[in-house]
Motif scaffolding. Structure first.
Motif, short mmCIF file in Angstrom:
data_model
loop_
_atom_site.label_atom_id
_atom_site.label_comp_id
_atom_site.label_asym_id
_atom_site.label_seq_id
_atom_site.Cartn_x
_atom_site.Cartn_y
_atom_site.Cartn_z
N VAL A 13 0.83 -1.20 0.00
CA VAL A 13 0.00 0.00 0.00
C VAL A 13 0.87 1.26 0.00
O VAL A 13 0.67 2.18 -0.78
CB VAL A 13 -0.88 0.00 1.29
CG1 VAL A 13 -1.68 1.27 1.40
CG2 VAL A 13 -1.77 -1.21 1.32
N MET A 14 1.86 1.29 0.90
CA MET A 14 2.66 2.52 1.05
C MET A 14 3.66 2.68 -0.09
O MET A 14 3.79 3.76 -0.66
CB MET A 14 3.38 2.50 2.41
CG MET A 14 2.45 2.52 3.59
SD MET A 14 1.27 3.89 3.58
CE MET A 14 2.31 5.29 3.89
N GLY A 15 4.37 1.59 -0.41
CA GLY A 15 5.39 1.67 -1.46
C GLY A 15 4.78 2.12 -2.78
O GLY A 15 5.35 2.96 -3.50
N SER A 16 3.59 1.59 -3.12
CA SER A 16 2.93 1.98 -4.38
C SER A 16 2.61 3.47 -4.37
O SER A 16 2.83 4.17 -5.36
CB SER A 16 1.61 1.23 -4.56
OG SER A 16 1.81 -0.14 -4.43
N GLY A 17 2.09 3.94 -3.25
CA GLY A 17 1.73 5.36 -3.15
C GLY A 17 2.95 6.26 -3.25
O GLY A 17 2.92 7.30 -3.91
N ILE A 18 4.05 5.85 -2.60
CA ILE A 18 5.27 6.67 -2.62
C ILE A 18 5.84 6.69 -4.04
O ILE A 18 6.31 7.72 -4.53
CB ILE A 18 6.31 6.15 -1.60
CG1 ILE A 18 5.72 6.18 -0.17
CG2 ILE A 18 7.59 6.98 -1.64
CD1 ILE A 18 6.49 5.36 0.86
N ALA A 19 5.77 5.55 -4.72
CA ALA A 19 6.22 5.49 -6.12
C ALA A 19 5.38 6.44 -6.98
O ALA A 19 5.91 7.20 -7.79
CB ALA A 19 6.12 4.06 -6.65
N GLN A 20 4.07 6.39 -6.78
CA GLN A 20 3.18 7.24 -7.58
C GLN A 20 3.49 8.73 -7.39
O GLN A 20 3.68 9.46 -8.36
CB GLN A 20 1.71 6.96 -7.20
CG GLN A 20 0.74 7.85 -7.97
CD GLN A 20 -0.71 7.66 -7.53
OE1 GLN A 20 -1.13 6.56 -7.18
NE2 GLN A 20 -1.47 8.73 -7.54
N VAL A 21 3.57 9.18 -6.13
CA VAL A 21 3.77 10.62 -5.92
C VAL A 21 5.17 11.05 -6.36
O VAL A 21 5.36 12.18 -6.83
CB VAL A 21 3.48 11.08 -4.46
CG1 VAL A 21 2.03 10.84 -4.10
CG2 VAL A 21 4.39 10.40 -3.44
#
Ligand SMILES: NC(=O)c1ccc[n+]([C@@H]2O[C@H](COP(=O)([O-])OP(=O)(O)OC[C@H]3O[C@@H](n4cnc5c(N)ncnc54)[C@H](O)[C@@H]3O)[C@@H](O)[C@H]2O)c1
Length: 282
Positions: A13-21
């Protein structure tokens, strides 16, 4: 120090979001995970997140393609972090695992790369204690959901250099987010307060309160944007449990996770991640 390449370790959940932003802010991003299927899931998650921004008129479809092209997925850690100027580790909340990852990062990363951890509660100095890279190891604690939450805690370990802190603050600001400096004790600021709240609601549900009523009470009477049962489902019960365990170890009994919280984790009732927590999810 100029940052161009960002590597994210752990594509949940977090890694995907950090990659996106990070990609949305123009960085070249590599996302890595031990599980190839998790990388596929992350791809769908990021696609979905960007799609919502298109629907809201905040992104054009062309921009989506260029953002996606900036994110490379790779299940090999050595290849993923080789060119990184800054790494954000977002693997499971487990001290031994994180220490092992940071020992590997020391081996595979450039010697000037900043090594960040997105840990919710583990002291940065403790993660760094098994490495020789304490000067460039730092806490970069993003909040969930990453694309929406404005604040990021930045935690300076005992050995973290001021230069590492300055560069990290610049990275956080470049994402359009606001860094908040938190002192390096278990739970920092946010988890130290919120994990206690979420542990308490588990007891209150056991006492007979309905999750819906607890949430409505805290939203309508205390002005919380999201009630604590919904919050626990969003964060993941295991994240709150591990946070409490870390704080119990460092601060004592008053942070003991409730037995029912542990039981819910063992039963897989983590929340959104598993489709069921206090509420059910598609
Ligand atoms: N969930 C939240 O609300 C939240 C908020 C802030 C911080 N955090 C922290 O962020 C971190 C990740 O949490 P999450 O909720 O995204 O967890 P998650 O379970 O969704 O994802 C963790 C990912 O790490 C991967 N992983 C495990 N070992 C690995 C390794 N050796 N190398 C690469 N990848 C590995 C797993 O396969 C999994 O995909 C934790 O430290 C957590 O405490 C979570």
């Amino acid at each position: 120090m100029e940052l161009r390449n960002i590597a994210i370790v752990g594509a949940g959940v977090m890694g995907s979001g950090i990659a996106q932003v990070s990609a949305m802010s123009g960085y070249s991003v590599t996302l890595t995970d031990v599980s190839a299927s998790q990388l596929d899931k992350a791809k769908r998650f990021i696609n979905g997140g960007l799609g919502k921004l298109v629907q809201k008129g905040k992104l054009t479809p062309e921009k989506v393609d260029s953002i996606l092209a900036q994110i490379k997925m790779n299940d090999r850690l050595d290849e993923s972090v080789r060119d990184a100027d800054l790494v954000v580790e977002a693997a499971f909340e487990n001290l031994d695992l994180k220490q092992k990852i940071f020992k590997d990062l020391e081996k595979y990363c450039k010697s000037a790369a900043i090594l960040g951890s997105n840990t919710s509660a583990l002291p940065i100095t403790e993660i760094a204690s098994v490495t020789k890279s304490g000067n460039r190891l730092i806490g970069i604690h993003f909040m969930n959901p990453v694309p929406l939450m404005k604040g990021v805690e930045v935690i300076q370990g005992q050995l973290t250099s001021n230069e590492t802190v300055e560069t990290t603050l610049g990275y956080v600001r470049s994402l359009g987010k606001e860094p908040i400096i938190a002192i390096d004790y278990a739970g920092f600021i946010v988890s130290r307060l919120l994990d206690v709240l979420m542990n308490e609601v588990v007891k209150m549900v056991q006492e007979g309160n309905k999750p819906e009523d607890i949430d409505r009470a805290m939203e309508l009477c205390a002005g919380h944007p999201m009630g604590p049962c919904k919050l626990l489902d969003l964060v993941g019960a295991e994240i709150a449990m591990h946070g409490m365990e870390t704080m119990e170890r460092d601060f004592g009994e008053r942070y003991k996770p409730h037995p029912l919280l542990k039981k819910r984790v063992l039963a897989g009732l983590l929340g959104k991640k598993t489709g069921q927590g206090f509420y059910k999810y598609e």
